[in-house]
Design an enzyme around this catalytic site. Sequence first.
Site, mmCIF file in Angstrom:
data_model
loop_
_atom_site.group_PDB
_atom_site.id
_atom_site.type_symbol
_atom_site.label_atom_id
_atom_site.label_comp_id
_atom_site.label_asym_id
_atom_site.label_seq_id
_atom_site.Cartn_x
_atom_site.Cartn_y
_atom_site.Cartn_z
ATOM 1 N N HIS A 106 -3.367 4.210 -2.093
ATOM 2 C CA HIS A 106 -4.281 3.440 -1.086
ATOM 3 C C HIS A 106 -4.943 4.043 0.223
ATOM 4 O O HIS A 106 -6.593 4.031 -0.213
ATOM 5 C CB HIS A 106 -4.193 2.548 -0.856
ATOM 6 C CG HIS A 106 -2.718 1.330 -2.181
ATOM 7 N ND1 HIS A 106 -2.033 1.372 -2.335
ATOM 8 C CD2 HIS A 106 -3.913 0.678 -3.465
ATOM 9 C CE1 HIS A 106 -2.498 0.012 -3.431
ATOM 10 N NE2 HIS A 106 -2.670 0.114 -3.944
ATOM 11 N N GLY B 248 -9.201 3.422 -7.996
ATOM 12 C CA GLY B 248 -7.990 5.398 -8.077
ATOM 13 C C GLY B 248 -8.470 5.384 -9.069
ATOM 14 O O GLY B 248 -8.338 4.025 -10.061
ATOM 15 N N SER C 284 2.202 3.782 -7.294
ATOM 16 C CA SER C 284 2.229 2.989 -7.811
ATOM 17 C C SER C 284 2.692 1.506 -7.520
ATOM 18 O O SER C 284 4.310 2.379 -7.011
ATOM 19 C CB SER C 284 2.580 2.494 -9.545
ATOM 20 O OG SER C 284 2.078 1.368 -9.639
ATOM 21 N N SER C 285 2.167 0.928 -6.644
ATOM 22 C CA SER C 285 2.646 -0.638 -5.820
ATOM 23 C C SER C 285 4.113 -1.119 -7.216
ATOM 24 O O SER C 285 5.579 -1.454 -6.646
ATOM 25 C CB SER C 285 2.398 -1.763 -5.820
ATOM 26 O OG SER C 285 1.096 -0.903 -5.308
ATOM 27 N N LYS D 25 -5.773 6.364 -11.458
ATOM 28 C CA LYS D 25 -4.671 6.157 -12.067
ATOM 29 C C LYS D 25 -4.977 4.582 -13.295
ATOM 30 O O LYS D 25 -4.963 5.257 -14.342
ATOM 31 C CB LYS D 25 -3.933 5.571 -10.813
ATOM 32 C CG LYS D 25 -2.173 5.513 -12.409
ATOM 33 C CD LYS D 25 -1.290 5.363 -11.482
ATOM 34 C CE LYS D 25 -1.121 3.841 -10.840
ATOM 35 N NZ LYS D 25 -1.280 2.923 -11.609
ATOM 36 N N LEU E 239 0.887 -1.414 -0.353
ATOM 37 C CA LEU E 239 0.369 -0.038 -0.168
ATOM 38 C C LEU E 239 1.016 1.389 0.311
ATOM 39 O O LEU E 239 2.042 1.477 0.612
ATOM 40 C CB LEU E 239 -0.720 -0.197 1.544
ATOM 41 C CG LEU E 239 -1.549 -1.543 1.149
ATOM 42 C CD1 LEU E 239 -2.775 -0.911 2.813
ATOM 43 C CD2 LEU E 239 -2.445 -1.289 0.435
#
Length: 285
Positions: free
Chosen positions: A37, A147, A185-186, A149, A33
């Site tokens: 998030h 999200g 972004s992860s 994105k 996260l």
Amino acid sequence: MRICRTIASLRRALSAPIPGRGRVGFVPTMGFLHEGHLSLVRASRRENDLTVVSIFVNPSQFAPGEDLRRYPRDPRRDAAALRREGVDILFIPGDAEMYPKTFRTWVDVTELDDKLCGRTRPGHFRGVATVVLKLFHLVRPQRAYFGMKDAQQGLVIRQMIRDLDLSVRLRVLPIVRDADGLALSSRNVYLSAEERVAALALPKALRRARRLIEGGERDARALRAAMRAEISLQPLLAIDYIAVVRLDDLEETAQIEPGNTLVAVAVRAGRTRLIDNYLSGEIKC
Ligand code: PAF
């Protein structure tokens, strides 16, 4: 915070009386996260009586050869962050819990799932829609948070909610960015220092697109050319697509319609796929 690893324990946790008026907010995630998030979690906490977060790296939305095995994971750190945010229930199932060997049912949101990211990630949105529907069915939220994105994902889920008359309100919230503009972004952890610098061409190109639209540009080709020029300055980036599409059906448009336009970009930086977008309009239902 209750941590549920099985569907049965999630159902038990949800069957307990919910304080207030019983509104349940749900934030589905794949973990690792970040502030993006957490902005969804905070919105859910503000707007509901109970917040459920799921962490599940959904294998069915990764094509063979994609990064399923190396997708970043840190469930302990995630659980600590969610506890600090005051989340009520964390659902963190294993693969066999979500996809038992007998699993046979898939959700296809046709025509929205094969454009943009769907072209290079066949089956991706089928995996997303299937797992999100299953999670909606388990959690039965009044509101679900995603999200911006992943704008195409938001549109696919909106279509599924409409088509299947699901009684959940979709909340797609703004992209959260690092101070230098890179969308969180992860997958950003995969980037080398050089790739991360190169990746700033995405927000830069999108800012340029936004300025052009706000300045009255209506020619989608001119917009795409301006963005391509910006991103092509970075030899470490390989463009997957630069698209100017209508928000309602994701069809390429020659003429930009303010309020109904998604400007979306996907690139590869080494082995990492990055996406970003600028939206003139809203995704909600
Ligand atoms: O956006 C994500 O993290 C995932 O696609 C989702 C919605 C959790 C489904 O696996």
